[in-house]
Motif scaffolding. Structure first.
Motif, PDB file in Angstrom:
ATOM      1  N   GLY A  61       0.812  -1.208   0.000  1.00 45.17           N
ATOM      2  CA  GLY A  61       0.000   0.000   0.000  1.00 45.17           C
ATOM      3  C   GLY A  61       0.847   1.260   0.000  1.00 45.17           C
ATOM      4  N   ARG A  62       0.156   2.379   0.112  1.00 42.78           N
ATOM      5  CA  ARG A  62       0.787   3.685   0.032  1.00 42.78           C
ATOM      6  C   ARG A  62       0.301   4.556   1.185  1.00 42.78           C
ATOM      7  N   ILE A  63       1.151   5.484   1.620  1.00 43.52           N
ATOM      8  CA  ILE A  63       0.741   6.481   2.606  1.00 43.52           C
ATOM      9  C   ILE A  63       1.240   7.844   2.146  1.00 43.52           C
ATOM     10  N   GLY A  64       0.492   8.883   2.501  1.00 45.20           N
ATOM     11  CA  GLY A  64       0.839  10.245   2.119  1.00 45.20           C
ATOM     12  C   GLY A  64       1.834  10.871   3.079  1.00 45.20           C
ATOM     13  N   ARG A  65       2.215  12.116   2.785  1.00 44.42           N
ATOM     14  CA  ARG A  65       3.223  12.825   3.579  1.00 44.42           C
ATOM     15  C   ARG A  65       2.796  13.026   5.026  1.00 44.42           C
ATOM     16  N   ILE A  66       1.577  13.500   5.220  1.00 44.59           N
ATOM     17  CA  ILE A  66       1.098  13.784   6.573  1.00 44.59           C
ATOM     18  C   ILE A  66       0.981  12.489   7.371  1.00 44.59           C
ATOM     19  N   GLN A  67       0.439  11.467   6.750  1.00 42.05           N
ATOM     20  CA  GLN A  67       0.292  10.185   7.429  1.00 42.05           C
ATOM     21  C   GLN A  67       1.667   9.588   7.763  1.00 42.05           C
ATOM     22  N   TYR A  68       2.636   9.748   6.866  1.00 37.11           N
ATOM     23  CA  TYR A  68       3.999   9.274   7.126  1.00 37.11           C
ATOM     24  C   TYR A  68       4.578   9.973   8.349  1.00 37.11           C
ATOM     25  N   PHE A  69       4.432  11.299   8.388  1.00 35.28           N
ATOM     26  CA  PHE A  69       4.954  12.050   9.533  1.00 35.28           C
ATOM     27  C   PHE A  69       4.262  11.624  10.821  1.00 35.28           C
ATOM     28  N   ASN A  70       2.936  11.495  10.773  1.00 40.77           N
ATOM     29  CA  ASN A  70       2.195  11.095  11.966  1.00 40.77           C
ATOM     30  C   ASN A  70       2.610   9.706  12.444  1.00 40.77           C
ATOM     31  N   ARG A  71       2.868   8.808  11.520  1.00 36.62           N
ATOM     32  CA  ARG A  71       3.207   7.430  11.888  1.00 36.62           C
ATOM     33  C   ARG A  71       4.647   7.281  12.375  1.00 36.62           C
ATOM     34  N   THR A  72       5.507   8.254  12.101  1.00 38.30           N
ATOM     35  CA  THR A  72       6.899   8.107  12.530  1.00 38.30           C
ATOM     36  C   THR A  72       7.315   9.089  13.621  1.00 38.30           C
ATOM     37  N   ALA A  73       6.746  10.277  13.653  1.00 39.24           N
ATOM     38  CA  ALA A  73       7.191  11.294  14.614  1.00 39.24           C
ATOM     39  C   ALA A  73       6.823  10.939  16.048  1.00 39.24           C
ATOM     40  N   VAL A  74       5.566  10.637  16.296  1.00 36.78           N
ATOM     41  CA  VAL A  74       5.130  10.356  17.673  1.00 36.78           C
ATOM     42  C   VAL A  74       5.783   9.091  18.229  1.00 36.78           C
ATOM     43  N   PRO A  75       5.761   7.962  17.501  1.00 37.68           N
ATOM     44  CA  PRO A  75       6.472   6.791  18.035  1.00 37.68           C
ATOM     45  C   PRO A  75       7.973   7.046  18.186  1.00 37.68           C
ATOM     46  N   GLY A  76       8.549   7.842  17.282  1.00 36.32           N
ATOM     47  CA  GLY A  76       9.967   8.162  17.393  1.00 36.32           C
ATOM     48  C   GLY A  76      10.272   8.959  18.651  1.00 36.32           C
ATOM     49  N   LEU A  77       9.405   9.917  18.971  1.00 32.09           N
ATOM     50  CA  LEU A  77       9.590  10.687  20.200  1.00 32.09           C
ATOM     51  C   LEU A  77       9.472   9.803  21.439  1.00 32.09           C
ATOM     52  N   VAL A  78       8.509   8.899  21.431  1.00 36.30           N
ATOM     53  CA  VAL A  78       8.309   8.010  22.579  1.00 36.30           C
ATOM     54  C   VAL A  78       9.511   7.085  22.754  1.00 36.30           C
ATOM     55  N   VAL A  79       9.927   6.441  21.675  1.00 33.15           N
ATOM     56  CA  VAL A  79      11.047   5.495  21.754  1.00 33.15           C
ATOM     57  C   VAL A  79      12.326   6.218  22.156  1.00 33.15           C
ATOM     58  N   ASN A  80      12.605   7.360  21.529  1.00 37.66           N
ATOM     59  CA  ASN A  80      13.816   8.092  21.879  1.00 37.66           C
ATOM     60  C   ASN A  80      13.753   8.672  23.287  1.00 37.66           C
ATOM     61  N   GLY A  81      12.566   9.035  23.753  1.00 43.07           N
ATOM     62  CA  GLY A  81      12.421   9.488  25.136  1.00 43.07           C
ATOM     63  C   GLY A  81      12.728   8.377  26.131  1.00 43.07           C
ATOM     64  N   ILE A  82      12.261   7.181  25.855  1.00 44.68           N
ATOM     65  CA  ILE A  82      12.550   6.039  26.727  1.00 44.68           C
ATOM     66  C   ILE A  82      14.042   5.728  26.700  1.00 44.68           C
TER      67      ILE A  82
END
Length: 184
Positions: free
Chosen positions: A45-66
């Motif tokens: 499948g495909r995802i757009g720019r906004i969806q890509y950012f949403n799917r990577t930014a928040v989990p990235g912040l959580v993982v890097n915060g931990i």
């Protein structure tokens, strides 16, 4: 006789005549699921720019915060359980890093597919300076209009997606500012 007329001419015992037939994939498409029906860990499948950012930014912040919290854990080296604690924290950090990296690669592959590019372009992220090319592609360039060889067009970005985008972008800016101020 085409497949469409064959499927409508053969009676099925569990399907009434009023039941619509499943859609036939357009020529040239893979018949892949749209991004709304594919899971987060799916490579199709495909995802757009906004969806890509949403799917990577928040989990990235959580993982890097931990991982940051684990890095600043003060372990008393003279305690008998120091080695066990340090090993547990190291394994936790390794599991989080590897799982998030795999997840981010999957999302980048789907984003490249939206641009009608092969997922193998992700390998360019491994080359210093050249890695800016795929970064710019997945972050800023609009995907292809309509269906492409990697699947159907992703669903339109809704207000909920935009709210999550701006909230996570603001959180990312705030966290970055705090980390920069602590480093100075």
């Amino acid at each position: 006789m085409t497949i469409e007329t064959l499927s409508t001419s053969v009676a099925h015992p569990f399907v009434s005549k009023d039941t619509p037939s499943p859609p036939i994939a357009h020529e040239g498409t893979t018949g892949a699921l749209s991004s709304s029906s594919a899971g987060l860990w799916s490579t199709s499948g495909r995802i757009g720019r906004i969806q890509y950012f949403n799917r990577t930014a928040v989990p990235g912040l959580v993982v890097n915060g931990i991982i940051l919290a684990i890095s600043f854990t003060n372990i008393d080296i003279y305690s008998p359980s120091a080695f066990t604690t340090a090993l547990f924290l190291l394994v936790t950090q390794l599991i989080l890093t590897v799982s998030f990296t795999i997840y981010a690669v999957i999302q980048a592959k789907r984003r490249l597919n939206d641009l009608n590019k092969s997922g193998w372009l992700i390998l360019l992220f491994l080359i210093p300076l050249i890695s800016l090319i795929p970064f710019i592609m997945v972050t800023f360039i609009k995907g292809t209009d309509g269906d492409n060889r990697y699947g159907r067009i992703p669903p339109a970005t809704g207000p909920r997606d935009f709210r999550l985008f701006f909230a996570s972008l603001g959180l990312l800016i705030i966290v970055s500012a705090i980390l920069v101020s602590l480093a100075i």
